[in-house]
Design a protein around this motif. Structure first.
Motif, short mmCIF file in Angstrom:
data_model
loop_
_atom_site.label_atom_id
_atom_site.label_comp_id
_atom_site.label_asym_id
_atom_site.label_seq_id
_atom_site.Cartn_x
_atom_site.Cartn_y
_atom_site.Cartn_z
N GLN A 1 0.82 -1.21 0.00
CA GLN A 1 0.00 0.00 0.00
C GLN A 1 0.86 1.28 0.00
OE1 GLN A 1 -1.43 -2.82 1.58
NE2 GLN A 1 -2.87 -2.83 -0.12
N CYS A 2 1.78 1.40 0.95
CA CYS A 2 2.52 2.67 1.07
C CYS A 2 3.96 2.58 0.56
CB CYS A 2 2.50 3.19 2.51
SG CYS A 2 3.63 2.31 3.63
N GLY A 3 4.43 1.39 0.24
CA GLY A 3 5.77 1.26 -0.34
C GLY A 3 6.92 1.22 0.66
N GLN A 4 6.60 1.35 1.94
CA GLN A 4 7.66 1.28 2.97
C GLN A 4 8.39 -0.06 2.86
OE1 GLN A 4 8.30 3.73 5.41
NE2 GLN A 4 10.04 2.48 6.06
N VAL A 5 9.71 -0.03 3.02
CA VAL A 5 10.51 -1.26 2.94
C VAL A 5 11.05 -1.61 4.32
CG1 VAL A 5 12.57 -2.31 1.93
CG2 VAL A 5 11.11 -0.82 0.54
N PHE A 6 10.94 -2.86 4.68
CA PHE A 6 11.41 -3.33 5.98
C PHE A 6 12.53 -4.34 5.83
CE2 PHE A 6 6.98 -2.11 6.30
CZ PHE A 6 6.96 -1.29 7.42
N ASP A 7 13.45 -4.31 6.80
CA ASP A 7 14.50 -5.32 6.85
C ASP A 7 13.90 -6.62 7.38
OD1 ASP A 7 17.71 -5.63 7.10
OD2 ASP A 7 16.67 -6.78 8.64
N CYS B 1 2.00 -3.86 7.69
CA CYS B 1 2.86 -2.68 7.66
C CYS B 1 2.68 -1.87 8.94
CB CYS B 1 2.53 -1.82 6.45
SG CYS B 1 3.45 -0.28 6.40
N SER B 2 3.81 -1.56 9.60
CA SER B 2 3.73 -0.82 10.87
C SER B 2 3.47 0.67 10.62
CB SER B 2 5.00 -1.01 11.68
OG SER B 2 6.12 -0.63 10.91
N VAL B 3 3.55 1.09 9.37
CA VAL B 3 3.27 2.49 9.05
C VAL B 3 1.78 2.69 8.73
CG1 VAL B 3 3.77 4.40 7.47
CG2 VAL B 3 5.60 2.84 8.16
N CYS B 4 1.24 1.81 7.86
CA CYS B 4 -0.12 2.07 7.37
C CYS B 4 -1.05 0.88 7.56
CB CYS B 4 -0.09 2.47 5.90
SG CYS B 4 0.16 1.07 4.78
N GLY C 1 -0.92 -1.85 5.95
CA GLY C 1 -1.11 -2.49 4.65
C GLY C 1 -0.53 -3.90 4.56
N THR C 2 -0.75 -4.53 3.40
CA THR C 2 -0.28 -5.90 3.15
C THR C 2 1.22 -5.93 2.87
OG1 THR C 2 -2.42 -6.42 2.16
CG2 THR C 2 -0.59 -7.90 1.62
N LEU C 3 1.91 -6.82 3.55
CA LEU C 3 3.35 -6.95 3.34
C LEU C 3 3.67 -8.13 2.42
CD1 LEU C 3 4.75 -6.44 6.97
CD2 LEU C 3 4.68 -4.77 5.09
N LYS C 4 4.65 -7.93 1.56
CA LYS C 4 5.09 -8.99 0.64
C LYS C 4 6.61 -8.95 0.56
CE LYS C 4 4.64 -10.05 -4.32
NZ LYS C 4 6.01 -9.57 -4.67
N PRO C 5 7.24 -10.11 0.70
CA PRO C 5 8.70 -10.12 0.51
C PRO C 5 9.05 -9.55 -0.86
CG PRO C 5 7.97 -12.22 1.40
CD PRO C 5 6.72 -11.44 1.04
N ASP C 6 10.20 -8.90 -0.95
CA ASP C 6 10.63 -8.22 -2.18
C ASP C 6 11.15 -9.24 -3.19
OD1 ASP C 6 11.51 -6.42 -4.02
OD2 ASP C 6 13.25 -5.75 -2.86
N VAL C 7 10.29 -10.18 -3.56
CA VAL C 7 10.69 -11.20 -4.53
C VAL C 7 9.65 -11.29 -5.64
CG1 VAL C 7 11.98 -12.62 -2.89
CG2 VAL C 7 9.55 -13.06 -3.23
N VAL C 8 10.13 -11.74 -6.80
CA VAL C 8 9.25 -11.96 -7.94
C VAL C 8 8.54 -13.29 -7.72
CG1 VAL C 8 9.20 -12.35 -10.42
CG2 VAL C 8 10.72 -10.60 -9.46
#
Ligand code: OAD
Ligand code: ZN
Length: 272
Positions: free
Chosen positions: A125-131, A173-176, A178-185
Motif C-alpha cells: 500500500q505505502c511502499g515502505q521497505v522493511f528489513d 505494515c507498521s506504518v499504514c 497495509g499488506t506486506l510482501k517479501p521483495d521477490v518476484v
C-alpha cells in the motif's frame, strides 16, 4: 578436467559476466527447483497471494520458517570464488535468479538480484521497505509458538508448506497497516524492467558470460544468454545436467559449481 581446461582457455583475458541459479546454493543446503531431489510443490502465484487472505497466511507461515533456514545458511566455495573473481577484476558482477542473498553475504559487490531478495519486505500500500530480520523478530513475538517442523520439505525460496497456518498472526505494515510482501518476484510475476535492463547492461559490458547452476528453463535466463550470443560473447555453462542453452555454449562443464568456480578463481586472475 578437460572441459575446465577448455573453459579457462576460452575465458582467459576476458571480463566475465556471471549468471547464477539455484544450483550454486545447493551446497549451502538450499534445494533447487528442477534438479535431482528438488521438492515437487507448486509455488504460490502472485494472483493467489493478492486475492486471498488465507493464501497469504499460509504463505507467511512458510516464508517465515524458510527465512530462518536462509538466515542460517552459509555461502559456499562457489559464492566465495565469484566474490574473489570480482576482486581480481575478472568478474564484472553477478546476475542471480536466487533470492537467498548468499552472493551479497559472500562479498560480491555488483549483484543484480533478478528475482528480488528475501532480505527485504515491502508494503504493497505505502511502499515502505522493511528489513527482514527486524520483521522476523516481530513475527516471532506475535507467534511465539512457531518453530520449524521436523522432516519438513523446504523449497528453494526458503518456503515451507506448514501442516497448518491456523492462528498465525500475519505481519502488516507498521506504518499504514497495509499488506506486506517479501521483495521477490512471485511465480507468474514479471521482473521489473529496470532490473532486467541492469542485467543486460552487465552482459553488454563484458567479454564473456558464465552461467552457473541454472537449468535456464526460465525465460529471463535464456534471454540473457541470447543477448550474449548476439554480441558474439562466448558462453560457458557450469551445470549438473542439461540446460536449455547447452547447444549454444562454447563450453559446457557438467560438474559441481563449488569446485569448478573455485578452479576458475585459482586460474583466471593470472591470465588477465
Ligand atoms: P533450477 O532448479 O531450474 O536449475 C538448477 C540447476 O542446477 C539444475 O539443472 C541442477 O541439476 C543444477 N545443480 C544443482 N546443484 C548443483 C551443483 N552443486 N553444481 C552444479 N549444478 C547443480 O533453478 P534455476 O534455473 O535457478 O523463479 O530456476 C530459475 C527460476 O525458476 C527460479 O529463480 C525461480 C523458478 O521459477 C522464481 O521464483 C521467479
Ligand atoms: Zn504501508
Amino acid at each position: 578436467s578437460a572441459s575446465v581446461d577448455r573453459a579457462v582457455e576460452v575465458l582467459a583475458g576476458r571480463r566475465v559476466a556471471v549468471l547464477t541459479g539455484a544450483g550454486v546454493s545447493t551446497d549451502s543446503g538450499i534445494p533447487d527447483y528442477r534438479g535431482k531431489g528438488a521438492p515437487t510443490r507448486t509455488p504460490m502465484t502472485a494472483q493467489q497471494f493478492l486475492s486471498n487472505a488465507d493464501a497469504r497466511r499460509r504463505y507467511w507461515v512458510g516464508s517465515h520458517l524458510g527465512w530462518k533456514v536462509f538466515a542460517a545458511a552459509e555461502p559456499n566455495d562457489g559464492h566465495r570464488a565469484l566474490a574473489a573473481l570480482e576482486t581480481a577484476g575478472v568478474a564484472n558482477g553477478v546476475i542471480t535468479q536466487n533470492v537467498d542473498g548468499l552472493h551479497v553475504r559472500a562479498g560480491s559487490g555488483r549483484v543484480v538480484e533478478l528475482h528480488g531478495t528475501m532480505r527485504r519486505v515491502g508494503c504493497l500500500q505505502c511502499g515502505q521497505v522493511f528489513d527482514r530480520r527486524d520483521l522476523a523478530e516481530r513475527v516471532e513475538a506475535d507467534n511465539p509458538w512457531i518453530s520449524l517442523p521436523e522432516n519438513v520439505e523446504l523449497g528453494p525460496d526458503g518456503d515451507v508448506t506448514p501442516a497448518s497456518a491456523d492462528g498465525f498472526v500475519v505481519p502488516v505494515c507498521s506504518v499504514c497497516g497495509g499488506t506486506l510482501k517479501p521483495d521477490v518476484v512471485f511465480f507468474g510475476e514479471y521482473i521489473p524492467v529496470e532490473k532486467f535492463r541492469e542485467a543486460e547492461q552487465l552482459v553488454h559490458a563484458s567479454d564473456a558470460l558464465v552461467v552457473a547452476g541454472s537449468s535456464l528453463v526460465v525465460n529471463s535466463g535464456i534471454r540473457l544468454v541470447e543477448r550474449a550470443r548476439r554480441k558474439r560473447l562466448p558462453v560457458v555453462i557450469v551445470n549438473r545436467g542439461a540446460t536449455r542453452a547447452d547447444q549454444r555454449a562454447a563450453v559446457k562443464i557438467d560438474g559441481g559449481t563449488s569446485d569448478v568456480l573455485k578452479a576458475f578463481a585459482e586460474r583466471l586472475p593470472g591470465l588477465l
